[in-house]
Design an enzyme around this catalytic site. Structure first.
Site, mmCIF file in Angstrom:
data_model
loop_
_atom_site.group_PDB
_atom_site.id
_atom_site.type_symbol
_atom_site.label_atom_id
_atom_site.label_comp_id
_atom_site.label_asym_id
_atom_site.label_seq_id
_atom_site.Cartn_x
_atom_site.Cartn_y
_atom_site.Cartn_z
ATOM 1 C CG ASP A 32 -23.409 -30.814 36.186
ATOM 2 O OD1 ASP A 32 -24.489 -30.749 35.576
ATOM 3 O OD2 ASP A 32 -23.316 -31.188 37.377
ATOM 4 C CD GLU A 242 -29.771 -26.531 37.612
ATOM 5 O OE1 GLU A 242 -29.629 -26.505 38.842
ATOM 6 O OE2 GLU A 242 -30.098 -27.572 36.996
HETATM 7 O O1 FUB Z 1 -25.007 -31.883 39.043
HETATM 8 C C1 FUB Z 1 -25.748 -31.271 40.069
HETATM 9 C C2 FUB Z 1 -26.560 -30.147 39.544
HETATM 10 O O2 FUB Z 1 -27.444 -30.625 38.533
HETATM 11 C C3 FUB Z 1 -25.785 -29.065 38.857
HETATM 12 O O3 FUB Z 1 -25.079 -28.230 39.709
HETATM 13 C C4 FUB Z 1 -26.874 -28.442 38.082
HETATM 14 O O4 FUB Z 1 -26.466 -27.536 37.115
HETATM 15 C C5 FUB Z 1 -27.572 -29.647 37.513
HETATM 16 O O5 FUB Z 1 -26.950 -30.137 36.368
#
Ligand code: FUB
Length: 342
Positions: A32, A242
């Site tokens: 991320d 997301e």
């Molecule tokens: O790293 C945890 C979660 O996985 C992140 O918040 C999302 O965007 C995904 O990458």
């Protein structure tokens, strides 16, 4: 400083197609990546993946991260420095579990680290921590940002000085449980369940001048198709899941995000930081591992995308950050990247 936590490549990784980029660091697992340039130096604010021994599920419980490490480098391709622990979950008074994807902003001589973590009631909230250094250590505010919820904050400061936070994530990110404005603990585990209705939206909100509060009610980030119609819940190839990011190019606002269960990094373009945004296409095809998450930043006149895959581990919850150049066509549209060559 670096921690001795050397990941080992396994047979799944070695059998995979050839990646176009190498992991930026292999002494810890990172994911991320939110990249920024401060005083001419590149800083990366990633999640710090760990082996927590929690079985994989759709809720993302296996992503049980406990701290953040900040990485820096002088130039693309240069030596990467791991600056050690910048914020630990034990120093966030209200935190329960799971420190997910963070971002940072600089204003008023202060660096603001925005992070999602579940509170002690197991509800994701967004917190902020401050430092006078881009590498921390960061001190968390005593409470989450009032009115915040869900995951993946990304903070964009416009040319007029206003800063906006984009955030949210469905499924394990809990966004679908806030449809009524209140958290429904027994709500859907995935999305709204209404395939022919507009998909759930990422959120956008202007931040207060002190960068510690929301300055206004949270708004939806509307993504529409080429005919101006909202993308639908059933449109898994294009709808928001997301991992929001915002960048500005030639006066246009580029909102980019992950489509989650279809594993694309997609983008949509608008004329204002609030949108609406018109879907334009795929920035990056699926990478190894279930999640895909990115940031886009201009460095010395070239544009780069920071992203992650699972090259080092072959495990979805043990990721490694990477970078590659982002190219555009003369009309401003982005060329789709394949992160592997056959
Ligand atoms: O790293 C945890 C979660 O996985 C992140 O918040 C999302 O965007 C995904 O990458």
């Amino acid at each position: 400083t670096t921690t001795a936590e050397a990941p080992k490549a396994d047979s799944a990784a070695s059998a995979a197609p050839k990646p176009i980029s190498k992991p930026l660091i292999s002494t810890i697992y990172t994911a991320d990546p939110s990249a920024h340039v401060f005083n001419g130096k590149i800083y990366i604010y990633p999640s710090h993946d760990i082996e927590a021994g929690i079985p994989e599920n759709d809720n993302g419980d296996h992503f049980a991260m406990r701290d953040y490490h900040i990485l820096s480098m002088d130039s693309i391709g240069g030596k990467v420095t791991d600056h050690g622990v910048a914020l630990d979950i034990k120093d966030i008074p209200w935190a329960g579990r799971q420190l997910w994807a963070p971002d940072v902003a600089f204003k008023n001589g202060t660096y603001y680290l925005y992070f999602p973590v579940k509170d002690k009631q197991d509800v994701f909230r967004i917190g902020v921590a401050t430092s006078t250094s881009p590498t921390g250590p960061f001190k968390a505010q005593p409470k989450p940002i009032e009115g915040s919820f869900s995951i993946d904050p990304a903070v964009f400061t416009d040319t007029d000085g206003n800063s906006y936070m984009y955030f949210g994530g469905i499924w394990g990110g809990q966004l679908q449980r806030w449809a009524t404005g209140k958290y429904e603990a027994n709500g859907s585990k995935t999305d709204s369940g209404k395939n022919n209705e507009p998909a759930l939206s990422a959120k956008v909100v202007r931040l207060s001048k002190d960068m510690l509060h929301f300055a206004e009610p949270v708004k939806d980030v509307k993504i529409v198709d080429e005919n101006g119609k909202p993308l639908l819940t059933g449109d898994h190839d294009r709808r928001f899941f997301e991992g929001s990011w915002m960048h500005k190019y030639n006066g246009k606002y580029y909102f980019s995000y992950s489509t989650g269960d279809t594993h694309f990094l997609a983008y949509a373009v608008g004329d204002s930081p609030y949108g609406p945004f018109t879907y334009k296409g795929v920035i990056m095809n699926p990478v190894q591992g279930w999640t895909t998450h990115h940031s886009i930043v201009e460095i010395k006149g070239k544009w780069y995308i920071f992203y992650h895959d699972t090259e080092l581990s072959g495990k979805t919850w043990l990721r490694n950050v990477k970078v590659t150049e982002l190219k555009r066509k003369p009309d401003g549209t982005i060329e789709t990247i394949d992160a592997y060559v056959k």
